[in-house]
Structure formats: structure tokens, C-alpha cells
Design a protein around this motif. Structure first.
Motif, mmCIF file in Angstrom:
data_model
loop_
_atom_site.group_PDB
_atom_site.id
_atom_site.type_symbol
_atom_site.label_atom_id
_atom_site.label_comp_id
_atom_site.label_asym_id
_atom_site.label_seq_id
_atom_site.Cartn_x
_atom_site.Cartn_y
_atom_site.Cartn_z
ATOM 1 N N UNK A 1 -0.367 -5.606 1.367
ATOM 2 C CA UNK A 1 -0.568 -4.503 2.356
ATOM 3 C C UNK A 1 -0.218 -3.055 1.997
ATOM 4 N N UNK A 2 -0.004 -2.905 0.670
ATOM 5 C CA UNK A 2 0.155 -1.741 0.218
ATOM 6 C C UNK A 2 -0.450 -1.425 -1.016
ATOM 7 N N UNK A 3 -0.938 -2.382 -1.906
ATOM 8 C CA UNK A 3 -1.386 -2.536 -3.211
ATOM 9 C C UNK A 3 -2.786 -3.193 -3.256
ATOM 10 N N UNK A 4 -3.724 -2.591 -3.868
ATOM 11 C CA UNK A 4 -5.092 -3.490 -4.340
ATOM 12 C C UNK A 4 -4.983 -4.283 -5.380
ATOM 13 N N UNK A 5 -5.359 -5.420 -4.921
ATOM 14 C CA UNK A 5 -5.522 -6.424 -6.218
ATOM 15 C C UNK A 5 -4.093 -6.856 -6.888
ATOM 16 N N UNK A 6 -2.934 -7.037 -6.132
ATOM 17 C CA UNK A 6 -1.915 -7.442 -6.613
ATOM 18 C C UNK A 6 -1.680 -8.561 -7.653
ATOM 19 N N UNK A 7 -0.960 -8.410 -8.705
ATOM 20 C CA UNK A 7 -0.737 -9.640 -9.575
ATOM 21 C C UNK A 7 0.648 -9.666 -9.989
ATOM 22 N N UNK B 1 7.548 -12.592 -0.232
ATOM 23 C CA UNK B 1 7.084 -11.425 -0.924
ATOM 24 C C UNK B 1 7.220 -10.248 0.011
ATOM 25 N N UNK B 2 8.109 -10.248 0.906
ATOM 26 C CA UNK B 2 7.939 -9.095 1.581
ATOM 27 C C UNK B 2 9.229 -8.152 1.238
ATOM 28 N N UNK B 3 8.787 -6.728 0.554
ATOM 29 C CA UNK B 3 9.625 -6.029 -0.104
ATOM 30 C C UNK B 3 9.881 -4.655 0.489
ATOM 31 N N UNK B 4 10.901 -4.038 0.243
ATOM 32 C CA UNK B 4 11.087 -2.758 1.061
ATOM 33 C C UNK B 4 10.577 -1.616 0.523
ATOM 34 N N UNK B 5 9.773 -0.779 1.519
ATOM 35 C CA UNK B 5 9.103 0.338 0.887
ATOM 36 C C UNK B 5 9.344 1.654 1.802
ATOM 37 N N UNK B 6 8.888 2.613 1.214
ATOM 38 C CA UNK B 6 9.120 4.047 1.672
ATOM 39 C C UNK B 6 7.677 4.779 1.557
ATOM 40 N N UNK B 7 6.879 5.109 2.496
ATOM 41 C CA UNK B 7 5.677 5.630 2.251
ATOM 42 C C UNK B 7 4.915 4.902 1.285
ATOM 43 N N UNK B 8 4.738 3.527 1.585
ATOM 44 C CA UNK B 8 4.040 2.586 0.858
ATOM 45 C C UNK B 8 4.522 2.632 -0.682
ATOM 46 N N UNK B 9 5.728 3.144 -0.933
ATOM 47 C CA UNK B 9 6.057 2.832 -2.272
ATOM 48 C C UNK B 9 7.375 2.228 -2.367
ATOM 49 N N UNK B 10 7.521 1.188 -3.466
ATOM 50 C CA UNK B 10 8.714 0.312 -3.528
ATOM 51 C C UNK B 10 9.956 1.281 -4.028
ATOM 52 N N UNK B 11 10.968 0.962 -3.416
ATOM 53 C CA UNK B 11 12.213 1.905 -3.451
ATOM 54 C C UNK B 11 13.110 1.265 -4.367
ATOM 55 N N UNK B 12 13.106 -0.114 -4.747
ATOM 56 C CA UNK B 12 13.875 -0.400 -5.860
ATOM 57 C C UNK B 12 13.216 -0.690 -7.135
ATOM 58 N N UNK B 13 13.742 -1.764 -7.941
ATOM 59 C CA UNK B 13 13.061 -2.188 -9.078
ATOM 60 C C UNK B 13 11.682 -2.387 -8.816
ATOM 61 N N UNK B 14 10.823 -1.912 -9.857
ATOM 62 C CA UNK B 14 9.504 -1.829 -10.008
ATOM 63 C C UNK B 14 8.748 -1.786 -11.170
ATOM 64 N N UNK B 15 7.422 -2.151 -11.287
ATOM 65 C CA UNK B 15 6.771 -2.101 -12.698
ATOM 66 C C UNK B 15 6.140 -0.729 -12.603
ATOM 67 N N UNK B 16 5.967 -0.291 -13.949
ATOM 68 C CA UNK B 16 5.204 0.967 -14.208
ATOM 69 C C UNK B 16 3.889 0.716 -13.599
ATOM 70 N N UNK B 17 3.314 -0.369 -13.776
ATOM 71 C CA UNK B 17 1.871 -0.610 -13.097
ATOM 72 C C UNK B 17 2.093 -0.865 -11.594
ATOM 73 N N UNK B 18 1.236 -0.186 -10.912
ATOM 74 C CA UNK B 18 1.439 -0.175 -9.350
ATOM 75 C C UNK B 18 0.989 -1.509 -8.832
ATOM 76 N N UNK B 19 0.220 -2.228 -9.302
ATOM 77 C CA UNK B 19 -0.310 -3.701 -8.852
ATOM 78 C C UNK B 19 0.438 -4.744 -9.353
ATOM 79 N N UNK B 20 1.522 -4.473 -10.184
ATOM 80 C CA UNK B 20 2.197 -5.559 -10.959
ATOM 81 C C UNK B 20 3.623 -5.665 -10.202
ATOM 82 N N UNK B 21 3.914 -7.154 -9.840
ATOM 83 C CA UNK B 21 5.009 -7.235 -9.040
ATOM 84 C C UNK B 21 6.273 -8.226 -9.450
#
Length: 581
Positions: free
Chosen positions: A120-126, A196-216
Motif C-alpha cells: 500500500x505504500x511501496x512499489x514491488x515489495x520483497x 503484515x500491517x505496519x505502523x507508518x507516518x507519511x508513508x514511511x516506516x517509523x520503527x526498524x526498517x531496511x535501508x532499501x525501501x522495498x525490503x521488509x
């Protein structure tokens, strides 16, 4: 370390002596007996927090986690996924709903978060982009660097990593919005299923995340860990030893770098070669120092670092006037940014000019602002205060059904490390006991409270065979005592209590399995004990004992402090027999 004082008893003691002679060799009649001398053996607590420990009252301790046999049968990951695929719907986790109470105990957050699925907020998630590495990990707003540092280490062991993060999930094949992870919890591996529902703010993950935007994988792993402990807020603050154990099922030993062993580098290199996880931290001398303050040398106080490599470099090849080798340690800051060590052997420091290009290539040397840096072992020991080494025990691999012979490409002594992992099955024998300190029954406190000390749980262990790789006829025994379910009860105000254990060598006159009484403890000194009673989840110490029977007494520092615990005993001896009292 004398176990007894053999002296003649005065007349007023003789009746008691005859009554209790079954329990203590002091009470055996051997002709004329000298007077008994009470043992003065005072315990001291050592607190890891700036304030004194919180007393966990019966209100909290009675809210114990329901035993396995009483839990309703839960559907596993594959069953739930198949049901969602058949119904053509995405999984929604009823146990960890997408609301503010999953983030904050009180349901109050600093801003309004939107829970969204990755697509819902990332293209081609992996799940993964070119595998999982320590450089993927980025810390968010949550203060859980103690988890991130352990995960960073975990990525270097692909086989172990995929025990925790199973391969059978992703965003393409059989995607149903459901994922699962495995964590070691108090003696067994527990599957945690999440959506896989994750907390976001302005379509950005707010807690631990990957340096690559579409890696989860990072964000989903943290969410599963948060669910395990009752919410994201439960992960604020902790020790790296907790997360290392939860991710491996291993046992952690702490090295006090304020008084380091003379062979520190050898200890670290051997741990690295046997694929142990290592972490470190700086505890400031003054409790007023704010957590995660950045020092002038680039290091951060009260912050968890992972140790990702231990090696020696030849400094004579590029600098003929210099001789010998430099002993180096590579560390990783889970912030993953430019906040790094600025002293000797830091990025682009002049020391790197003393080694050859071949050595630099062997190290895979890069000078990026990625949170990773090198230090000499001397600077490491001078600046950090705590080193924690987590040895992986063999039972962890019983849950890994995927064959995986991959190894990290940048590892030192790769073949040696592979052989060490293959031999892990032969290194340890394990005993495990679950117990509880119950008010007015088994919560006797440490031996400072001698009149109630004997009521504590007691465990008799028999060490039969000395280690094969030495000639001193001593057995290695590692004893680990862990408090259970405290972090799960954090929302109710629970906190870790100072815990520890005391070990007594059982006299040959006493039958193994008989519970020792107060009179025994009054007149017999301990054979060994923990250095301090610590208010942390787990207390672990390594001992070297002659063969024989030993009694381990587990306790809190004060009486009437209740809670559950797990006692693990590891030995390198061939055989280990035990009994609990």
C-alpha cells in the motif's frame, strides 16, 4: 574455599547435632568433635539500573503465563495461510491488532500512525533484496538497539538466521498477508504469526526498517518480536544478551572490560571462530549521563554494538620498519550512519597505510558511513565496559529443516569456522529446570537471610568426567539462571529483580537428593557463587570444578520476591546426572 569447619560442639549443640546428622557432615560423630563455627558469607547485589529494583508483587507474579497444556490449540502458519488463500483474503491478526495499544501500553502515541501493508505504500515489495545483511538494518523511533545489534550478528550466520526467519514466505508466491518467525523462549522455540500491517507516518516506516525501501524482513521481524512481548513499547530498553538468547537459544557470558582478562583477544577470536554472537556497550561512570549520548571519540554510551569480526593484520608488509601484527575488532553501530569511532584504525585513519593491499582486500575494507568501523583490541577494552558472548547450543539446529551450506563471504578463517559449527554438537551437554520463587514457600532470598535461605529451590548436579582436552582433572560447568515472563508483564509495572545462585559441594556423607537444611548452610561455606546478584533477565557464570556432587541454590536477593525462572546447566563433560529437590 573451605566447605566446613570441623570443631567440637558444645553440649547445647549435641542434641541438634544428633537430630540433623543425616543432612550435614558436620553432624557426623567422629570421636570428639570441636565447636561449630557459623559461616559469615554475605552477598552483595549489583544493579544495572541507576535506581533500585522494583519489587514485583504477588499481584503481578500471580498473572503467570498460562502453561502450555492449558493453552487453546492455535492454528499454525501454514494452516492460516491456506485458509486465507482459499477464502481469497489477506490475514488479519486478532491477537495484535493495528491500533495504538499495540504500540503504547496506554494507547497514547506521540503522533497519529497509519497501519499499512507494504504493497500500500511501496512499489514491488520483497522480503529480501539480495539476501539479508547487517547493512540492511536501520533503527527507527523505537529504542531497541539491543535487538538490532543482535539481529545484525544473526545475518552473518545464514543457517541460524533462517531458523528465526523461515524461507517459506514472501510477497509473491502464496502471498496472503501473513508471516511467521521463531524465537527461543524459556527452553523451547515458539512460532509467532503476524499480519503484515505496519505502523507508518507519511508513508514511511517509523520503527526498524531496511535501508532499501522495498525490503521488509527487518520491519516484520521487529513486529513479531514486539508481539511476543506484548507491544512495541515492551522493546524500549534492554540488554543485548536478551535478544541474542531469544534469537539463538544460546547462553551468554559477560566479560567485564573494566577488569579484562589478559587473553581478551584470544577469547574473542575463539568465540568468533565458533560462530558465537558478540555484543558490547559502554556504561558511563556517572548515572546522570544521558543514554545514547555521543562521546567526542564518536562512541555512544548506553548503546548496543555488535561485533562482526575479530582478526589480526600484518603491519610489516607495507611498513618494513614496523614488526608484528595488529589485533583488530570490527564493530557495527545499528544506527547504520556516520556515527562511528574516530580514533586509531577508524575510517581513513593513518594506521591503514601500514598494511598491504592484499590485507585490505582480505578484510573487504570499505570506508562508508554505514556504522561499521575497526578498533584495536586495546582501544576496544579501554573504551567499552561490557562484552557479551553468546554461544549457540546444538538444539537450535534441530528446528532448521532447510539445508544451507552458505557461509558469509567476508569471514576470517572460514574453514575453521565451518568446522567449529560442525563440532558444536559435541561441545555441550545441557540440563534444564523450570522453577518458581513462591511467597512463604520457596522465596527465601540470598544467604544473608540465613533463616529462610534453605527454603529456596535446590538442584543437585553430578559431574562425572573431566574435560578431555586438558590434564587438570577439572570439569567445565556453565550455570545460567533466567527470570521468566518479566518483559511480558512490563505493561503492569513488572521489572527484573536481583537474582543469583550459590553452589555447594556435597559432602560424601550426605546422600544426593536430600534437601539441605538451615543448619547445613549456617556452618558450611559456599564452594562457588555468582559475583553479584544482578537485576537483569539472566545471570551466567563459568566454573571449573573437580568431579563430584554439587548443589545449586537459586534465589532472589531478598526473601518474598516472587517469580518464575529457568535454570540451565551446560557442561563439556561426557556425562551429567542430576536431581532436583
Amino acid at each position: 574455599m573451605s566447605d566446613e569447619v570441623d570443631v567440637e560442639a558444645p553440649s547445647e549443640k549435641r542434641e541438634l547435632r544428633e537430630h540433623d546428622e543425616r543432612h550435614c557432615r558436620c553432624y557426623k560423630s567422629k570421636g570428639s568433635l570441636p565447636p561449630l563455627t557459623p559461616v559469615d558469607d554475605i552477598e552483595k547485589p549489583s544493579l544495572q539500573k541507576s535506581t533500585y529494583y522494583s519489587r514485583v508483587t504477588n499481584k503481578y507474579s500471580t498473572q503467570r503465563i498460562v502453561k502450555e497444556g492449558q493453552k487453546p490449540i492455535k492454528k499454525g502458519f501454514r494452516t492460516l495461510r491456506d485458509e486465507c488463500l482459499k477464502a481469497n483474503k489477506l490475514y488479519e491478526d486478532p491477537e495484535f491488532p493495528p491500533n495504538d495499544y499495540s504500540i503504547s501500553f496506554q494507547g497514547v502515541t506521540r503522533r497519529h500512525y497509519e497501519w499499512k501493508r507494504p504493497h500500500e505504500f511501496s512499489k514491488d515489495p520483497h522480503m529480501f533484496i539480495e539476501g539479508a545483511t547487517r547493512f540492511d538494518i536501520q533503527q527507527g523511533e523505537l529504542g531497541d538497539c539491543w535487538l538490532l545489534a543482535a539481529v545484525s550478528n544473526l545475518t552473518q550466520n545464514p543457517r541460524l538466521f533462517h531458523v528465526v526467519v523461515p524461507r517459506d514466505q514472501g510477497f509473491t508466491h502464496m502471498y496472503a498477508g501473513i508471516f511467521h518467525f521463531k524465537f527461543w523462549q524459556y527452553g523451547r522455540w515458539e512460532e509467532v504469526v503476524i499480519d503484515d500491517m505496519l505502523p507508518t507516518y507519511h508513508n514511511q516506516l517509523v520503527f526498524m526498517h531496511s535501508k532499501t525501501d522495498n525490503e521488509f524482513w527487518c520491519a516484520l521481524l521487529e513486529k513479531a518480536y514486539a508481539k511476543l512481548y506484548g507491544g512495541y513499547e515492551a522493546l524500549r530498553g534492554g540488554n543485548i544478551n536478551e535478544s541474542m538468547v531469544d534469537l539463538t537459544g544460546g547462553v551468554v557470558e559477560m566479560v567485564d572490560l573494566r577488569n579484562p582478562p589478559s587473553n581478551l583477544f584470544s577469547v574473542m577470536k575463539k568465540a568468533y571462530r565458533r560462530a558465537a554472537l558478540m555484543g558490547c556497550a559502554i556504561e558511563p561512570d556517572h548515572p546522570q549521563v544521558q543514554s545514547e549520548s555521543i562521546l567526542s571519540n564518536g562512541l555512544i554510551v548506553r548503546h548496543a554494538y555488535s561485533i562482526t569480526r575479530v582478526t589480526e593484520v600484518d603491519i610489516s608488509s607495507a611498513a618494513p620498519k614496523l614488526q608484528g601484527k595488529a589485533e583488530l575488532v570490527r564493530l557495527h553501530n545499528p544506527w547504520g550512519n556516520e556515527t562511528e569511532w574516530t580514533g586509531a584504525w577508524s575510517d581513513k585513519s593513518p594506521e591503514w597505510a601500514t598494511i598491504s593491499l592484499d590485507e585490505k582486500k582480505r578484510l573487504g575494507l570499505t570506508f562508508d558511513d554505514d556504522g561499521e568501523f575497526w578498533m584495536s583490541v586495546q582501544d576496544f577494552a579501554s573504551n567499552f565496559t561490557t562484552l557479551e558472548i553468546c554461544d549457540v547450543t546444538p538444539e537450535v539446529f534441530e528446528y532448521d529443516n532447510d539445508s544451507d551450506s552458505d557461509s558469509s563471504s567476508d569471514e576470517d578463517d572460514e574453514e575453521c569456522q565451518r568446522k567449529q559449527q560442525e563440532n558444536v554438537q559435541r561441545r555441550w551437554q545441557r540440563l534444564m529446570f523450570e522453577g518458581a520463587w513462591v511467597s512463604r514457600h520457596t522465596a527465601g532470598g540470598c544467604r544473608n537471610f540465613i533463616n529462610t535461605f534453605a527454603s529456596n529451590p535446590q538442584y543437585t548436579v553430578k559431574l562425572e568426567d573431566p574435560d578431555e582436552d586438558d590434564d587438570d582433572d577439572l570439569c567445565t560447568m556453565v550455570v545460567s539462571l533466567m527470570q521468566k515472563n518479566v518483559r511480558q508483564l512490563k505493561r503492569y509495572g513488572a521489572d527484573y529483580q536481583p537474582i543469583g545462585y550459590t553452589i555447594y559441594k556435597l559432602p560424601p556423607e550426605i546422600e544426593p537428593g536430600v534437601k539441605l537444611d538451615t543448619e547445613f548452610f549456617k556452618y558450611n561455606a559456599s564452594y562457588a557463587k555468582v559475583p553479584f546478584f544482578l537485576n537483569c533477565r539472566e545471570v551466567t557464570t563459568r566454573f571449573r570444578f573437580p568431579a563430584g556432587y554439587y548443589v545449586i541454590v537459586t534465589s532472589t536477593f531478598e526473601p518474598e520476591m516472587t517469580g518464575e525462572f529457568l535454570l540451565r546447566i551446560f557442561t563439556e563433560a561426557k556425562r551429567l546426572k542430576s536431581s532436583a529437590k
